[in-house]
Design a protein around this motif. Sequence first.
Motif, short mmCIF file in Angstrom:
data_model
loop_
_atom_site.label_atom_id
_atom_site.label_comp_id
_atom_site.label_asym_id
_atom_site.label_seq_id
_atom_site.Cartn_x
_atom_site.Cartn_y
_atom_site.Cartn_z
N ILE A 113 25.99 109.74 -15.30
CA ILE A 113 24.88 109.71 -14.35
C ILE A 113 24.75 111.01 -13.56
O ILE A 113 23.71 111.25 -12.95
CB ILE A 113 25.01 108.52 -13.37
CG1 ILE A 113 26.27 108.65 -12.51
CG2 ILE A 113 24.98 107.22 -14.11
CD1 ILE A 113 26.40 107.55 -11.47
N ILE A 114 25.80 111.86 -13.59
CA ILE A 114 25.64 113.14 -12.90
C ILE A 114 24.95 114.18 -13.79
O ILE A 114 24.77 115.32 -13.39
CB ILE A 114 26.99 113.69 -12.42
CG1 ILE A 114 27.93 113.96 -13.59
CG2 ILE A 114 27.63 112.75 -11.41
CD1 ILE A 114 29.21 114.68 -13.19
N LEU A 115 24.57 113.75 -15.01
CA LEU A 115 23.83 114.61 -15.93
C LEU A 115 24.50 115.98 -16.13
O LEU A 115 23.92 117.02 -15.80
CB LEU A 115 22.39 114.81 -15.47
CG LEU A 115 21.40 113.68 -15.78
CD1 LEU A 115 20.00 114.08 -15.35
CD2 LEU A 115 21.42 113.30 -17.25
N PRO A 116 25.72 115.99 -16.67
CA PRO A 116 26.30 117.28 -17.04
C PRO A 116 25.49 117.89 -18.17
O PRO A 116 24.55 117.28 -18.68
CB PRO A 116 27.72 116.91 -17.48
CG PRO A 116 27.61 115.49 -17.94
CD PRO A 116 26.60 114.87 -17.05
N ILE A 117 25.85 119.09 -18.58
CA ILE A 117 25.00 119.83 -19.50
C ILE A 117 24.76 119.09 -20.81
O ILE A 117 23.66 119.13 -21.36
CB ILE A 117 25.58 121.23 -19.76
CG1 ILE A 117 24.59 122.08 -20.54
CG2 ILE A 117 26.94 121.15 -20.43
CD1 ILE A 117 24.96 123.54 -20.62
N GLY A 118 25.77 118.38 -21.32
CA GLY A 118 25.57 117.65 -22.57
C GLY A 118 24.53 116.56 -22.44
O GLY A 118 23.59 116.46 -23.25
N GLU A 119 24.68 115.72 -21.43
CA GLU A 119 23.71 114.64 -21.21
C GLU A 119 22.33 115.20 -20.90
O GLU A 119 21.31 114.65 -21.33
CB GLU A 119 24.18 113.75 -20.07
CG GLU A 119 25.15 112.64 -20.48
CD GLU A 119 26.53 113.16 -20.86
OE1 GLU A 119 27.34 112.36 -21.32
OE2 GLU A 119 26.78 114.38 -20.71
N ARG A 120 22.30 116.28 -20.15
CA ARG A 120 21.01 116.87 -19.78
C ARG A 120 20.29 117.42 -21.01
O ARG A 120 19.09 117.19 -21.18
CB ARG A 120 21.24 117.97 -18.74
CG ARG A 120 19.97 118.43 -18.05
CD ARG A 120 20.29 119.23 -16.82
NE ARG A 120 20.88 120.53 -17.08
CZ ARG A 120 22.15 120.85 -16.84
NH1 ARG A 120 22.96 119.94 -16.34
NH2 ARG A 120 22.61 122.06 -17.08
N TRP A 121 21.01 118.12 -21.84
CA TRP A 121 20.36 118.67 -23.04
C TRP A 121 19.98 117.56 -24.01
O TRP A 121 18.95 117.66 -24.69
CB TRP A 121 21.29 119.69 -23.70
CG TRP A 121 21.19 121.03 -23.06
CD1 TRP A 121 21.38 121.32 -21.74
CD2 TRP A 121 20.86 122.26 -23.69
NE1 TRP A 121 21.20 122.66 -21.51
CE2 TRP A 121 20.88 123.26 -22.69
CE3 TRP A 121 20.58 122.63 -25.00
CZ2 TRP A 121 20.61 124.60 -22.96
CZ3 TRP A 121 20.31 123.96 -25.28
CH2 TRP A 121 20.32 124.93 -24.27
N ALA A 122 20.78 116.52 -24.11
CA ALA A 122 20.43 115.39 -24.97
C ALA A 122 19.16 114.73 -24.46
O ALA A 122 18.26 114.37 -25.26
CB ALA A 122 21.58 114.39 -25.01
N LEU A 123 19.06 114.55 -23.14
CA LEU A 123 17.86 113.95 -22.56
C LEU A 123 16.63 114.81 -22.85
O LEU A 123 15.58 114.29 -23.28
CB LEU A 123 18.06 113.80 -21.05
CG LEU A 123 16.89 113.23 -20.26
CD1 LEU A 123 16.61 111.80 -20.67
CD2 LEU A 123 17.17 113.31 -18.76
#
Length: 612
Positions: free
Chosen positions: A327-337
């Motif tokens: 939920i803190i949207l690190p770079i991996g989650e952010r780029w996946a989103l």
Amino acid sequence: MILGAANDETFAARVLASLGIPGIPVDAGTGLPGGLPEPADGRLLVVDARFVGHTHALRMALLDSRFPARAIPGVLVVDGDARAAFTDAAAGLPISAWTPERLADRLRDADVPVRDLPLGEFVAEVPETPDAHADALARVTAVDEDAIRLRTAVKARDGFFTTFAVSTWSRYVARWCAGRGLTPNQVTVASLLVALAGAAGAATGSRIGYVAAALALYFSFVLDCTDGQLARYTVNYSRIGSWLDATFDRVKEYAVYAGLAVGAGRNGDDVWLLAVSAMALMTTRHIVDFAFNETRGGGDGDEEGAGAKLSGRLNDVGWTVWARRMIILPIGERWALIAVLTATTTPRITFVVLLIGCAFAACYTSVGRILRSLPRRAPQEPAVQRVLFALSDTGPIAAALGKLRWPAGGIAYLVPLAAAVVGLGVFADHPAVLGAAAVYVVAAGAVVSRPLAGRLDWLVPPAFRAAEYSAVIALTARVAPDALPGAFGLVAVIAYHHYDTVYRLRGGHSAPPRALVWGIGGQEGRVLLVAVLAAAGATPLRTGITVIAVAAALAVLAESIAFWVRGATPDLDDSLPPAAAPRSGSDSGRPGVSPGTGSPTTSGAGTRASAG
């Protein structure tokens, strides 16, 4: 040098030979008739003849250039600034008393930090008896060294997406690259090129272009992880590798934002306001991370209060660890989103969802960190105060005003600063904008009129970032909306300057020189200049903001590139999370869980240490 009765048949000599290093036997009988050896690369390796361990353990000690003096059991390596100190330390001991441990202690006594490298599952010992020697040999041969080496190439505490959708196979890409002699820096450049190709695909505005951009984003991130894994696998930490990796992360993300905005424009949808807002929000959130973590360690209250207690309780619930990392949207989650939304929706939807997610993440982490800070009673250390002031990016006007006597002073003046930002937006196309700008500058000076030593003074740098970026965006959007691409460029350049400041401080270096900071106006000077251009009208603002962006880019990039290429070493302690990098002159890091709610510190504001 191999200390003790050594010959070509000892385990230490064979391990050195496998690394292509000739061993020079040294004992009380032979001594060093020619004096200390002078290797061509200036690196001196001291090994106990009784050493038993994995080859990679010795490789780690030999090649880890992040620390001028480093040690593992039975091994000491010195180079760079520690080389002269070693000569003095060795001169004070008879050769019969030389051991790597004793020489390391002598260096520490001379105030030379010696880094004890973490070995994990690797074996490195100096057995005292034949039975202990046999046992150590058995443990060395009982495990697959390359399997451990490959597994430990993956950084611990990564985000959910990185752990399960990337690192499961990117480590094998890293090994493949190592087998072909590729360097981490070359992989970093490849990651940049793939991301730029993705940004170009998004700029076409076609569905196939968006899908291609999404795929390019994923593979670019895979390479972004691979470069760090390759660096750890080969123990190849170059002088500018961390800086390249961190800088290219910003370039890639900003290029993708710009590509999406251009692509949307081709379809008649102007999303430049959303693009620059997303960039500003992400940068501000990262500055929150950096500024807060500078206040940790050495002060009271770090593990007290509601935030720390909640964090402790959540750490006992296993599934919350991954949830909090996501939920803190690190770079991996952010780029996946970004990739998924780019492929399946529109740039506008992508930016709106990204802004909502990043805003939630920022609030989540910031509230927790404020709760962690409240119990603190002691003032911040002078070193922390200097770092926070450097992060504030204060220019000459605010610095001069800060020398005046102000009632109270400090973060209380963030309230009129915020009101001034609102006034800049409301009166952007009215002469009163100059009054709002004046209030902004005065408030900025009052904020820094006293040392940033309070428990919440770490909020000053991110508050200044949010204020400056918001002011530039609001003034441009109100007065000359068609100049928002220029505002995007200006914010990107200034954000780079702010990240560069962080990377220097985290690498143990000084902040950018005052001549640069003041030369580009400081944060309050830039806001005042953009406000004056806005008061002059749309055309002056449209032209002026582009000129400012180009001039600032030339100054900032020229100084930054010269600084890092000169030989600064930004490489961070890769055994620690990115936010736990040691301060200048420190040999230790800070804990690796994000304060407040126990969320990990994987923020995506990367260095090579955080990329993989």
